[in-house]
Motif scaffolding. Structure first.
Motif, mmCIF file in Angstrom:
data_model
loop_
_atom_site.group_PDB
_atom_site.id
_atom_site.type_symbol
_atom_site.label_atom_id
_atom_site.label_comp_id
_atom_site.label_asym_id
_atom_site.label_seq_id
_atom_site.Cartn_x
_atom_site.Cartn_y
_atom_site.Cartn_z
ATOM 1 N N ILE A 195 2.732 -4.975 -8.837
ATOM 2 C CA ILE A 195 2.927 -3.841 -7.920
ATOM 3 C C ILE A 195 3.673 -2.722 -8.650
ATOM 4 O O ILE A 195 3.314 -1.537 -8.554
ATOM 5 C CB ILE A 195 3.729 -4.277 -6.667
ATOM 6 C CG1 ILE A 195 3.020 -5.426 -5.932
ATOM 7 C CG2 ILE A 195 3.944 -3.091 -5.723
ATOM 8 C CD1 ILE A 195 3.886 -6.111 -4.875
ATOM 9 N N GLY A 196 4.695 -3.105 -9.400
ATOM 10 C CA GLY A 196 5.461 -2.124 -10.177
ATOM 11 C C GLY A 196 4.567 -1.397 -11.178
ATOM 12 O O GLY A 196 4.697 -0.182 -11.375
ATOM 13 N N ILE A 197 3.645 -2.123 -11.777
ATOM 14 C CA ILE A 197 2.738 -1.518 -12.755
ATOM 15 C C ILE A 197 1.763 -0.573 -12.052
ATOM 16 O O ILE A 197 1.512 0.542 -12.525
ATOM 17 C CB ILE A 197 1.996 -2.614 -13.558
ATOM 18 C CG1 ILE A 197 3.004 -3.382 -14.436
ATOM 19 C CG2 ILE A 197 0.890 -2.005 -14.413
ATOM 20 C CD1 ILE A 197 2.446 -4.642 -15.079
ATOM 21 N N ALA A 198 1.250 -0.991 -10.897
ATOM 22 C CA ALA A 198 0.331 -0.120 -10.141
ATOM 23 C C ALA A 198 1.021 1.200 -9.788
ATOM 24 O O ALA A 198 0.432 2.277 -9.894
ATOM 25 C CB ALA A 198 -0.146 -0.827 -8.874
ATOM 26 N N ARG A 199 2.275 1.109 -9.378
ATOM 27 C CA ARG A 199 3.044 2.324 -9.067
ATOM 28 C C ARG A 199 3.217 3.198 -10.303
ATOM 29 O O ARG A 199 3.091 4.415 -10.241
ATOM 30 C CB ARG A 199 4.444 1.918 -8.585
ATOM 31 C CG ARG A 199 4.678 2.028 -7.114
ATOM 32 C CD ARG A 199 6.003 1.382 -6.781
ATOM 33 N NE ARG A 199 7.141 2.285 -7.009
ATOM 34 C CZ ARG A 199 7.618 3.126 -6.101
ATOM 35 N NH1 ARG A 199 7.068 3.188 -4.903
ATOM 36 N NH2 ARG A 199 8.646 3.882 -6.366
ATOM 37 N N ALA A 200 3.506 2.533 -11.429
ATOM 38 C CA ALA A 200 3.784 3.289 -12.655
ATOM 39 C C ALA A 200 2.544 4.027 -13.168
ATOM 40 O O ALA A 200 2.660 5.106 -13.741
ATOM 41 C CB ALA A 200 4.330 2.354 -13.745
ATOM 42 N N ALA B 104 0.837 -1.206 0.000
ATOM 43 C CA ALA B 104 0.000 0.000 0.000
ATOM 44 C C ALA B 104 0.874 1.260 0.000
ATOM 45 O O ALA B 104 0.602 2.211 -0.742
ATOM 46 C CB ALA B 104 -0.924 -0.002 1.218
ATOM 47 N N ASP B 105 1.934 1.244 0.807
ATOM 48 C CA ASP B 105 2.815 2.419 0.860
ATOM 49 C C ASP B 105 3.581 2.605 -0.442
ATOM 50 O O ASP B 105 3.796 3.721 -0.892
ATOM 51 C CB ASP B 105 3.803 2.301 2.026
ATOM 52 C CG ASP B 105 3.087 2.472 3.372
ATOM 53 O OD1 ASP B 105 1.948 2.993 3.366
ATOM 54 O OD2 ASP B 105 3.667 2.071 4.403
ATOM 55 N N LEU B 106 3.995 1.463 -1.041
ATOM 56 C CA LEU B 106 4.730 1.540 -2.304
ATOM 57 C C LEU B 106 3.890 2.186 -3.401
ATOM 58 O O LEU B 106 4.373 3.003 -4.177
ATOM 59 C CB LEU B 106 5.160 0.133 -2.753
ATOM 60 C CG LEU B 106 6.369 -0.455 -2.035
ATOM 61 C CD1 LEU B 106 6.478 -1.957 -2.319
ATOM 62 C CD2 LEU B 106 7.642 0.259 -2.467
ATOM 63 N N VAL B 107 2.620 1.797 -3.433
ATOM 64 C CA VAL B 107 1.758 2.317 -4.505
ATOM 65 C C VAL B 107 1.322 3.756 -4.194
ATOM 66 O O VAL B 107 1.107 4.564 -5.092
ATOM 67 C CB VAL B 107 0.556 1.370 -4.738
ATOM 68 C CG1 VAL B 107 -0.382 1.922 -5.800
ATOM 69 C CG2 VAL B 107 1.038 -0.021 -5.145
ATOM 70 N N ALA B 108 1.234 4.058 -2.890
ATOM 71 C CA ALA B 108 0.838 5.422 -2.504
ATOM 72 C C ALA B 108 1.980 6.421 -2.678
ATOM 73 O O ALA B 108 1.751 7.620 -2.835
ATOM 74 C CB ALA B 108 0.365 5.439 -1.045
ATOM 75 N N ALA C 33 -6.299 1.356 -3.275
ATOM 76 C CA ALA C 33 -7.137 0.149 -3.307
ATOM 77 C C ALA C 33 -7.635 -0.103 -4.734
ATOM 78 O O ALA C 33 -7.624 -1.240 -5.217
ATOM 79 C CB ALA C 33 -8.320 0.304 -2.343
ATOM 80 N N GLY C 34 -8.031 0.967 -5.408
ATOM 81 C CA GLY C 34 -8.500 0.848 -6.790
ATOM 82 C C GLY C 34 -7.392 0.372 -7.729
ATOM 83 O O GLY C 34 -7.606 -0.489 -8.584
#
Ligand code: ATP
Ligand code: MG
Length: 331
Positions: free
Chosen positions: A163-168, A112-116, A135-136
């Motif tokens: 996770i990497g894609i969500a961050r990107a 969660a922190d990585l994506v935020a 979350a989305g």
């Protein structure tokens, strides 16, 4: 389709420094005069052997490396020498997905922190709204709420790439550079990740620069494909044109080295011979000539320019349509 990125004679060299104790270090020309465009909404595939400068080109494009020469236009803006402070806003619009998400994800941060994190750095939303956004995003890349509190080491390679894609995509970028995003993954997972990237592109109007040395994969995902050799683009064409009518002997050799599923299939040309020369010592004239079955005195004397051979099919060869002398021979 308008151009999102335009590179004009872009160069990135390493070394060349030194002092009176070390002497001058040799200059390594990793990217040595690349001109290309990336059209809005397309996937530009970038292929070439290891060490030809693909990652350096990507990193220079997004200004992780300072260009040694040439220009970078992003959405019409010249960002070649844009000060860091002004680059921040531009950088949000260009993101990268790496081969090894494990190396690029801080192992001490929860998912969660990585994506935020990108949202937080950009100052977007409140803590609560960011939690919803995250979350989305996690749901979108196929991860559940139960994953949010976990750490990267608890995931498989494919999940880490999600996770990497969500961050990107968190900052809704225009350009996503995918640098070998699937080469470290199990074959069974590769197609899932590629399908997800394609769906995200359609949903969000993303533009991709897709770097790989997997020529069979890039064929499926790309709109156009650029072939890089020793720091330069030697051929760039629409996907079908490149595979059906490769015009550069290097492209033909690369295609010939793809493993063929059907052993009876006719191979397009002789496979590659020799090794890629060092970018510390790039041959004069055509840089491919030492490995080229067609090379003549002209190739030694003059470097061929990247030119339109018709229909926007760009090729840098003095003999773009000659057939390889060895073609058809049995080896
Ligand atoms: N930070 C650096 N300092 C010095 N040389 C570098 C640096 N990064 C890359 N190089 C050199 O530049 C050349 C191009 O490297 P690059 O990583 O861009 O190739 P690549 O096409 O991405 O290769 P691969 O397919 O193996 O990822 C290589 O000779 C490499 O050793
Ligand atoms: Mg690389």
């Amino acid at each position: 389709m308008s151009d999102l990125v335009e590179l004009i004679d872009l160069k990135r060299y390493f070394g060349g420094g030194g002092n009176r104790f070390t002497g001058v270090q040799p200059v390594l020309r990793a990217v040595d005069g690349v001109s290309l465009t990336i059209r809005r909404g397309e996937t530009l595939g970038l292929v070439g052997e290891s060490g030809c400068g693909k990652s350096t080109l990507a990193r220079t494009l997004i200004r992780l490396y300072r260009p040694t020469g040439g220009r970078i236009l992003f959405d019409g803006q010249d960002i070649t020498t844009l000060p860091d402070r002004d680059m921040q806003a531009v950088r949000r619009r260009m993101q990268m997905i790496f081969q090894d998400p494990y190396a690029s994800l801080n192992g001490r941060m929860s998912v969660a922190d990585l994506v935020a994190e990108p949202l937080e750095i950009a100052g977007i939303g409140t803590r609560a709204s960011r939690r919803d956004t995250v979350a989305g995003l996690l749901e979108r890349v196929g991860l559940g709420p139960e994953h949010a509190g976990r750490y990267p080491h608890e995931f498989s390679g494919g999940q880490r790439q999600r996770i990497g894609i969500a961050r990107a995509i968190a900052l809704d970028p225009d350009l996503v550079i995918c640098d070998e995003p699937i080469s470290a993954l199990d074959v069974s997972i590769q197609a899932q990740v590629v399908n997800m990237l394609e769906d995200l592109q359609a949903e969000r109007g993303l533009t991709y620069l897709f770097i790989t040395h997997d020529l069979s994969m890039v064929r499926h995902i790309s709109t156009r494909i650029g072939v890089m050799y020793l720091g330069r683009i030697v051929e760039l064409a629409a996907n079908a044109q490149l595979y059906e009518r490769p015009r550069h002997p290097y492209t033909r050799a690369l295609l010939a080295s793809i493993p063929v599923a059907d052993p009876g299939a006719r191979r397009p040309a002789t496979p590659m011979r020799g090794e890629i020369p060092s970018p510390l010592n790039i041959p004069s004239g055509c840089r491919f000539r030492g490995r080229c079955p067609l090379a003549t005195d002209l190739c030694a004397a003059q470097e061929p320019a990247l030119q339109d051979a018709g229909d926007g099919h760009l090729v840098a060869c003095h003999y773009p349509d000659a057939t390889d002398p060895q073609q058809g021979e049995t080896t």
